[in-house]
Design a protein around this motif. Structure first.
Motif, PDB file in Angstrom:
ATOM      1  N   SER A  70      11.761   2.112   0.286  1.00 22.62           N
ATOM      2  CA  SER A  70      10.415   1.622   1.194  1.00 22.62           C
ATOM      3  C   SER A  70      10.008   3.085   1.921  1.00 22.62           C
ATOM      4  O   SER A  70      10.669   3.973   2.123  1.00 22.62           O
ATOM      5  CB  SER A  70      11.060   0.702   2.243  1.00 22.62           C
ATOM      6  OG  SER A  70      11.874   1.270   3.098  1.00 22.62           O
ATOM      7  N   PRO A  71       8.988   2.980   2.326  1.00 21.38           N
ATOM      8  CA  PRO A  71       8.242   4.075   3.029  1.00 21.38           C
ATOM      9  C   PRO A  71       8.924   4.599   4.192  1.00 21.38           C
ATOM     10  O   PRO A  71       9.028   5.687   4.780  1.00 21.38           O
ATOM     11  CB  PRO A  71       6.781   3.593   3.143  1.00 21.38           C
ATOM     12  CG  PRO A  71       6.805   2.290   3.017  1.00 21.38           C
ATOM     13  CD  PRO A  71       7.679   1.658   2.044  1.00 21.38           C
TER      14      PRO A  71
ATOM     15  N   ASP B 118       4.572   1.468  -2.481  1.00 21.31           N
ATOM     16  CA  ASP B 118       3.279   2.164  -1.975  1.00 21.31           C
ATOM     17  C   ASP B 118       3.403   2.242  -0.293  1.00 21.31           C
ATOM     18  O   ASP B 118       4.706   2.077   0.253  1.00 21.31           O
ATOM     19  CB  ASP B 118       2.063   1.512  -2.131  1.00 21.31           C
ATOM     20  CG  ASP B 118       1.928   0.005  -1.581  1.00 21.31           C
ATOM     21  OD1 ASP B 118       2.621  -0.321  -0.688  1.00 21.31           O
ATOM     22  OD2 ASP B 118       1.336  -0.833  -2.171  1.00 21.31           O
ATOM     23  N   ALA B 119       2.294   2.784   0.245  1.00 21.64           N
ATOM     24  CA  ALA B 119       2.304   3.267   1.661  1.00 21.64           C
ATOM     25  C   ALA B 119       2.458   1.991   2.678  1.00 21.64           C
ATOM     26  O   ALA B 119       3.073   2.074   3.938  1.00 21.64           O
ATOM     27  CB  ALA B 119       1.065   3.891   1.861  1.00 21.64           C
ATOM     28  N   GLU B 120       2.281   0.850   2.092  1.00 20.48           N
ATOM     29  CA  GLU B 120       2.333  -0.476   2.917  1.00 20.48           C
ATOM     30  C   GLU B 120       3.746  -1.406   2.704  1.00 20.48           C
ATOM     31  O   GLU B 120       4.027  -2.082   3.107  1.00 20.48           O
ATOM     32  CB  GLU B 120       1.379  -1.305   2.619  1.00 20.48           C
ATOM     33  CG  GLU B 120      -0.168  -0.911   2.953  1.00 20.48           C
ATOM     34  CD  GLU B 120      -1.284  -1.582   2.805  1.00 20.48           C
ATOM     35  OE1 GLU B 120      -0.895  -2.646   1.945  1.00 20.48           O
ATOM     36  OE2 GLU B 120      -2.348  -1.213   3.118  1.00 20.48           O
TER      37      GLU B 120
ATOM     38  N   THR C 208      -4.129   0.803  -2.560  1.00 21.73           N
ATOM     39  CA  THR C 208      -3.142   1.101  -1.329  1.00 21.73           C
ATOM     40  C   THR C 208      -2.217   2.475  -2.127  1.00 21.73           C
ATOM     41  O   THR C 208      -1.790   2.354  -3.274  1.00 21.73           O
ATOM     42  CB  THR C 208      -2.024   0.123  -0.959  1.00 21.73           C
ATOM     43  OG1 THR C 208      -3.026  -0.854  -0.537  1.00 21.73           O
ATOM     44  CG2 THR C 208      -1.203   0.816  -0.131  1.00 21.73           C
TER      45      THR C 208
ATOM     46  N   GLY D 230       0.079   5.643  -2.204  1.00 22.51           N
ATOM     47  CA  GLY D 230       1.591   6.063  -2.314  1.00 22.51           C
ATOM     48  C   GLY D 230       2.030   6.898  -0.991  1.00 22.51           C
ATOM     49  O   GLY D 230       1.263   7.002   0.113  1.00 22.51           O
ATOM     50  N   HIS D 231       3.432   7.090  -0.774  1.00 20.80           N
ATOM     51  CA  HIS D 231       3.653   7.833   0.166  1.00 20.80           C
ATOM     52  C   HIS D 231       4.653   8.959  -0.417  1.00 20.80           C
ATOM     53  O   HIS D 231       5.043   9.110  -1.549  1.00 20.80           O
ATOM     54  CB  HIS D 231       4.743   7.001   1.171  1.00 20.80           C
ATOM     55  CG  HIS D 231       5.801   6.350   0.489  1.00 20.80           C
ATOM     56  ND1 HIS D 231       7.196   7.014   0.289  1.00 20.80           N
ATOM     57  CD2 HIS D 231       5.901   5.153  -0.299  1.00 20.80           C
ATOM     58  CE1 HIS D 231       7.980   6.045  -0.121  1.00 20.80           C
ATOM     59  NE2 HIS D 231       7.262   4.997  -0.534  1.00 20.80           N
ATOM     60  N   ALA D 232       4.523  10.309   0.332  1.00 22.11           N
ATOM     61  CA  ALA D 232       5.296  11.334  -0.162  1.00 22.11           C
ATOM     62  C   ALA D 232       6.690  11.173  -0.164  1.00 22.11           C
ATOM     63  O   ALA D 232       7.409  10.437   0.408  1.00 22.11           O
ATOM     64  CB  ALA D 232       4.950  12.425   0.997  1.00 22.11           C
TER      65      ALA D 232
END
Length: 290
Positions: A152-153, A201-203, A279, A281-283
């Motif tokens: 998870s992010p 994703d970022a959420e 939405t 993604g996250h790094a």
């Protein structure tokens, strides 16, 4: 249904493991059965391929400037300059019929990966954590085909996929890398296909590619499906966020298992696709193995 464009034509037998390399602004992915490591440059559309010394399941950018790769024989390093593979260490020397299949990193750069029976028959696959050079067996198992894992992010949850069993587990991921008990997140029984690689994703939503499922599905943290993206090929193996702002979703696909008739009807099977995500993604942290 919107048309999903092809980013690169290559007709991979078993395309897999896409991962965005922020330092080099490129996408790495593999053809497991073709024994190839691919590098895609979205700026130019160029695709460069390197022969791997065996069936290669994944390649992750590492904080030493190289790529850490999972092959049937174990963990290897890949030098992006010389394009040479160097064997590092075995993972399952007692299970020569297994190979490594999918992987991700968490916020601390720990590497989470799985193994599987290369004949896809026996339940001999396990999930592993590589932390500061130490490899430990973790999570649910044994299973026939491991996939994911995905973190998870916020870094506090991890997902594990049993493709043949058509289920995804989730577990709490603690800061020290220890896990809570794995519990069910998703189970599939209909015509969705088989859950393959997954990302978040970022959420905190979970994207899952579906082998024999003609697309990718997005689920919220509670397990509710919130989006389905249909692709013009049956076997969608995994997705990765990339590009500026991590707003582009890349999807690897496979021609494996298709009949001659199905292959003719799906001329883009095994190609790399790309589409814009609602939405981003996250790094992802580079692999840290020192």
């Amino acid at each position: 249904m919107k048309d999903i464009p092809v980013a690169a034509r290559l007709g991979a037998t078993l395309g897999e493991g896409p991962v965005w390399d922020a330092e080099r602004s490129c996408l790495w992915f593999v053809d497991i059965k073709g024994k190839k490591l691919h590098r895609f440059d979205p700026e130019t559309g160029a695709l460069a391929s390197t022969d791997a010394p065996g069936e290669i399941g994944w390649a992750l950018p590492a904080d030493n400037g190289r790529l850490l790769c999972g092959l049937q024989t174990g963990l290897h390093w890949f030098d992006t300059g010389t394009r040479a593979f160097t064997f590092w260490r075995a993972v399952e020397p007692d299970l020569p019929g297994n190979r490594l299949n999918d992987a991700c990193t968490d916020a601390q750069g720990r590497v989470w990966f799985g193994s599987m029976d290369n004949s896809e028959a026996g339940a001999t696959g396990w999930f592993y954590r590589l932390d500061a050079g130490q490899i430990d067996r973790v999570g649910p198992g044994p299973v026939s085909i491991t996939n994911g894992p995905a973190v998870s992010p916020g870094g506090d949850r991890i997902y594990f996929t049993d493709t043949v069993g058509r289920r995804i587990w989730q577990a709490a991921l603690h800061e020290d890398g220890s896990l809570g008990d794995a519990r069910p997140y998703l189970t599939f029984t209909g015509d969705e296909g088989y859950p393959d690689g997954s990302i978040t994703d970022a959420e905190g939503n979970v994207w899952v590619g579906f082998f024999a499922g003609h697309g990718a599905r997005r689920f919220d943290p509670a397990g509710r499906e919130i989006e389905f993206v249909r692709l013009p090929v049956a076997n969608v193996t995994k997705l990765a966020f990339g590009g500026e702002g991590l707003k582009t979703l890349y999807a690897t696909t496979a021609a494996k298992g298709l009949s001659a008739e199905q292959r003719a009807a799906q001329p883009h099977a095994g190609d790399l696709f790309a589409f814009e995500a609602d939405t981003p993604g996250h790094a992802l942290a580079p692999a840290h193995v020192a």
